[in-house]
Scaffold this motif. Structure first.
Motif, PDB file in Angstrom:
ATOM      1  N   ALA A 133       0.826  -1.206   0.000  1.00 32.33           N
ATOM      2  CA  ALA A 133       0.000   0.000   0.000  1.00 32.33           C
ATOM      3  C   ALA A 133       0.858   1.254   0.000  1.00 32.33           C
ATOM      4  O   ALA A 133       1.965   1.275   0.555  1.00 32.33           O
ATOM      5  CB  ALA A 133      -0.911  -0.003   1.222  1.00 32.33           C
ATOM      6  N   GLU A 134       0.323   2.316  -0.650  1.00 34.97           N
ATOM      7  CA  GLU A 134       1.040   3.584  -0.687  1.00 34.97           C
ATOM      8  C   GLU A 134       1.091   4.208   0.701  1.00 34.97           C
ATOM      9  O   GLU A 134       0.161   4.076   1.486  1.00 34.97           O
ATOM     10  CB  GLU A 134       0.365   4.540  -1.657  1.00 34.97           C
ATOM     11  N   GLU A 135       2.188   4.909   0.966  1.00 30.79           N
ATOM     12  CA  GLU A 135       2.340   5.545   2.278  1.00 30.79           C
ATOM     13  C   GLU A 135       1.429   6.762   2.378  1.00 30.79           C
ATOM     14  O   GLU A 135       1.339   7.569   1.451  1.00 30.79           O
ATOM     15  CB  GLU A 135       3.791   5.952   2.498  1.00 30.79           C
ATOM     16  N   LEU A 136       0.779   6.877   3.509  1.00 32.02           N
ATOM     17  CA  LEU A 136      -0.135   7.994   3.721  1.00 32.02           C
ATOM     18  C   LEU A 136       0.640   9.275   4.018  1.00 32.02           C
ATOM     19  O   LEU A 136       1.568   9.279   4.823  1.00 32.02           O
ATOM     20  CB  LEU A 136      -1.088   7.697   4.875  1.00 32.02           C
ATOM     21  N   PRO A 137       0.232  10.396   3.412  1.00 32.61           N
ATOM     22  CA  PRO A 137       0.907  11.673   3.707  1.00 32.61           C
ATOM     23  C   PRO A 137       0.481  12.206   5.071  1.00 32.61           C
ATOM     24  O   PRO A 137      -0.564  11.834   5.611  1.00 32.61           O
ATOM     25  CB  PRO A 137       0.426  12.578   2.572  1.00 32.61           C
ATOM     26  N   ASP A 138       1.295  13.111   5.602  1.00 29.75           N
ATOM     27  CA  ASP A 138       0.964  13.709   6.902  1.00 29.75           C
ATOM     28  C   ASP A 138      -0.363  14.464   6.864  1.00 29.75           C
ATOM     29  O   ASP A 138      -1.098  14.510   7.858  1.00 29.75           O
ATOM     30  CB  ASP A 138       2.081  14.654   7.339  1.00 29.75           C
ATOM     31  N   ALA A 139      -0.687  15.061   5.720  1.00 32.66           N
ATOM     32  CA  ALA A 139      -1.931  15.827   5.600  1.00 32.66           C
ATOM     33  C   ALA A 139      -3.146  14.933   5.819  1.00 32.66           C
ATOM     34  O   ALA A 139      -4.166  15.373   6.381  1.00 32.66           O
ATOM     35  CB  ALA A 139      -2.012  16.484   4.225  1.00 32.66           C
ATOM     36  N   ALA A 140      -3.073  13.683   5.402  1.00 30.39           N
ATOM     37  CA  ALA A 140      -4.196  12.762   5.584  1.00 30.39           C
ATOM     38  C   ALA A 140      -4.462  12.523   7.061  1.00 30.39           C
ATOM     39  O   ALA A 140      -5.616  12.421   7.496  1.00 30.39           O
ATOM     40  CB  ALA A 140      -3.911  11.443   4.871  1.00 30.39           C
ATOM     41  N   PHE A 141      -3.380  12.457   7.844  1.00 25.71           N
ATOM     42  CA  PHE A 141      -3.540  12.253   9.281  1.00 25.71           C
ATOM     43  C   PHE A 141      -4.139  13.487   9.948  1.00 25.71           C
ATOM     44  O   PHE A 141      -4.939  13.379  10.885  1.00 25.71           O
ATOM     45  CB  PHE A 141      -2.200  11.895   9.921  1.00 25.71           C
ATOM     46  N   VAL A 142      -3.745  14.670   9.482  1.00 26.51           N
ATOM     47  CA  VAL A 142      -4.297  15.904  10.029  1.00 26.51           C
ATOM     48  C   VAL A 142      -5.800  15.977   9.771  1.00 26.51           C
ATOM     49  O   VAL A 142      -6.595  16.278  10.675  1.00 26.51           O
ATOM     50  CB  VAL A 142      -3.589  17.130   9.420  1.00 26.51           C
ATOM     51  N   VAL A 143      -6.197  15.685   8.531  1.00 24.14           N
ATOM     52  CA  VAL A 143      -7.621  15.708   8.185  1.00 24.14           C
ATOM     53  C   VAL A 143      -8.396  14.682   9.008  1.00 24.14           C
ATOM     54  O   VAL A 143      -9.483  14.952   9.512  1.00 24.14           O
ATOM     55  CB  VAL A 143      -7.811  15.452   6.679  1.00 24.14           C
ATOM     56  N   ALA A 144      -7.820  13.490   9.154  1.00 22.27           N
ATOM     57  CA  ALA A 144      -8.499  12.428   9.915  1.00 22.27           C
ATOM     58  C   ALA A 144      -8.666  12.827  11.375  1.00 22.27           C
ATOM     59  O   ALA A 144      -9.727  12.588  11.973  1.00 22.27           O
ATOM     60  CB  ALA A 144      -7.705  11.132   9.807  1.00 22.27           C
ATOM     61  N   ARG A 145      -7.624  13.436  11.966  1.00 19.85           N
ATOM     62  CA  ARG A 145      -7.713  13.848  13.363  1.00 19.85           C
ATOM     63  C   ARG A 145      -8.785  14.917  13.553  1.00 19.85           C
ATOM     64  O   ARG A 145      -9.561  14.873  14.520  1.00 19.85           O
ATOM     65  CB  ARG A 145      -6.355  14.350  13.850  1.00 19.85           C
ATOM     66  N   VAL A 146      -8.826  15.880  12.636  1.00 15.76           N
ATOM     67  CA  VAL A 146      -9.839  16.934  12.727  1.00 15.76           C
ATOM     68  C   VAL A 146     -11.233  16.337  12.633  1.00 15.76           C
ATOM     69  O   VAL A 146     -12.133  16.698  13.407  1.00 15.76           O
ATOM     70  CB  VAL A 146      -9.624  17.985  11.616  1.00 15.76           C
ATOM     71  N   ALA A 147     -11.421  15.411  11.719  1.00 16.20           N
ATOM     72  CA  ALA A 147     -12.734  14.781  11.546  1.00 16.20           C
ATOM     73  C   ALA A 147     -13.124  13.973  12.786  1.00 16.20           C
ATOM     74  O   ALA A 147     -14.274  14.021  13.241  1.00 16.20           O
ATOM     75  CB  ALA A 147     -12.729  13.888  10.309  1.00 16.20           C
ATOM     76  N   LEU A 148     -12.158  13.242  13.347  1.00 16.48           N
ATOM     77  CA  LEU A 148     -12.448  12.432  14.530  1.00 16.48           C
ATOM     78  C   LEU A 148     -12.792  13.300  15.740  1.00 16.48           C
ATOM     79  O   LEU A 148     -13.740  13.021  16.476  1.00 16.48           O
ATOM     80  CB  LEU A 148     -11.259  11.523  14.853  1.00 16.48           C
ATOM     81  N   VAL A 149     -12.001  14.359  15.944  1.00 16.94           N
ATOM     82  CA  VAL A 149     -12.255  15.250  17.077  1.00 16.94           C
ATOM     83  C   VAL A 149     -13.596  15.969  16.915  1.00 16.94           C
ATOM     84  O   VAL A 149     -14.373  16.108  17.887  1.00 16.94           O
ATOM     85  CB  VAL A 149     -11.105  16.270  17.228  1.00 16.94           C
ATOM     86  N   ALA A 150     -13.897  16.412  15.701  1.00  9.53           N
ATOM     87  CA  ALA A 150     -15.168  17.101  15.468  1.00  9.53           C
ATOM     88  C   ALA A 150     -16.356  16.170  15.707  1.00  9.53           C
ATOM     89  O   ALA A 150     -17.347  16.549  16.341  1.00  9.53           O
ATOM     90  CB  ALA A 150     -15.212  17.647  14.040  1.00  9.53           C
ATOM     91  N   THR A 151     -16.235  14.937  15.210  1.00  8.65           N
ATOM     92  CA  THR A 151     -17.321  13.973  15.406  1.00  8.65           C
ATOM     93  C   THR A 151     -17.502  13.647  16.886  1.00  8.65           C
ATOM     94  O   THR A 151     -18.630  13.548  17.390  1.00  8.65           O
ATOM     95  CB  THR A 151     -17.034  12.681  14.631  1.00  8.65           C
TER      96      THR A 151
END
Length: 207
Positions: free
Chosen positions: A40-58
């Protein structure tokens, strides 16, 4: 614990789980993905930032909704202190009150028709004296099976409260005499309506 409270607790638990997921380090996620799917392709740091924001908001929305639901749950159920205070107020209001009997009964002093009607009056008074935070419903006044025309007992409960009360009502003929409606005459003279006084006491526990 009622169904709504259980649902609220579950919402808080899920929100805590989302916050825990948001705190997982990116390196740990990358290592896990590499073990599961090495190609699998390596995930960029930006993907983790977006995921964290989405998780915290939810999670934040979940906590907010759960807290609001707890308030709704509290408004829908009584607690013991609210019922105790309401019973004291209702007893004071009902004790010494007066009312009328059935003018068409052969013997109004032996008539028990007032007992069920008085149950509704008790429920209304308890709700009225529940205070601003108490529900506006959920009170039940159940007449005992052995009531008489002169004395009745009621088991008073409220949804959510673990305490039950026994309210006793004693009905006696009014000392002021029966009510005589002005200008109305019966077949054998002045029409009168039987009047009664009510003495009310309350104690905690079964009747």
């Amino acid at each position: 614990m009622d169904a709504l409270t259980k649902l609220n607790v579950l919402g808080l638990v899920l929100s805590a789980g989302l916050l825990a997921m948001a705190c997982v380090k990116a390196d740990r996620v990358r290592a896990w993905r590499a073990r599961v799917n090495p190609s699998a392709e390596e995930l960029p740091d930006a993907a983790f930032v977006v995921a964290r924001v989405a998780l915290v908001a939810t999670a934040g929305v979940g906590v907010y909704l759960s807290v609001q639901a707890f308030g709704v749950s509290d408004d829908m159920s009584w607690d013991d202190s609210e019922l105790t205070s309401a019973m004291q107020g209702a007893t004071d209001a009902l004790d010494g009150s007066s009312g009328y009997g059935d003018m068409y009964a052969d013997d109004p002093d032996s008539d028990t028709g007032w007992i069920d009607e008085y149950a509704t009056k008790i429920e209304d008074e308890v709700v009225e004296h529940g205070g601003g935070d108490a529900p506006q419903s959920g009170v039940d006044a159940t007449p005992a099976d052995y009531n008489t025309a002169s004395e009745a007992r009621y088991r008073v409960t409220a949804s959510g409260a673990g305490t039950a009360y026994c309210l006793t009502v004693t009905r006696t003929r009014s000392k002021d005499g029966d009510y005589e409606p002005p200008g109305i005459a019966g077949g054998e003279g002045t029409l009168t309506i039987p009047s009664y006084d009510f003495a009310v006491t309350t104690r905690q526990g079964p009747c």
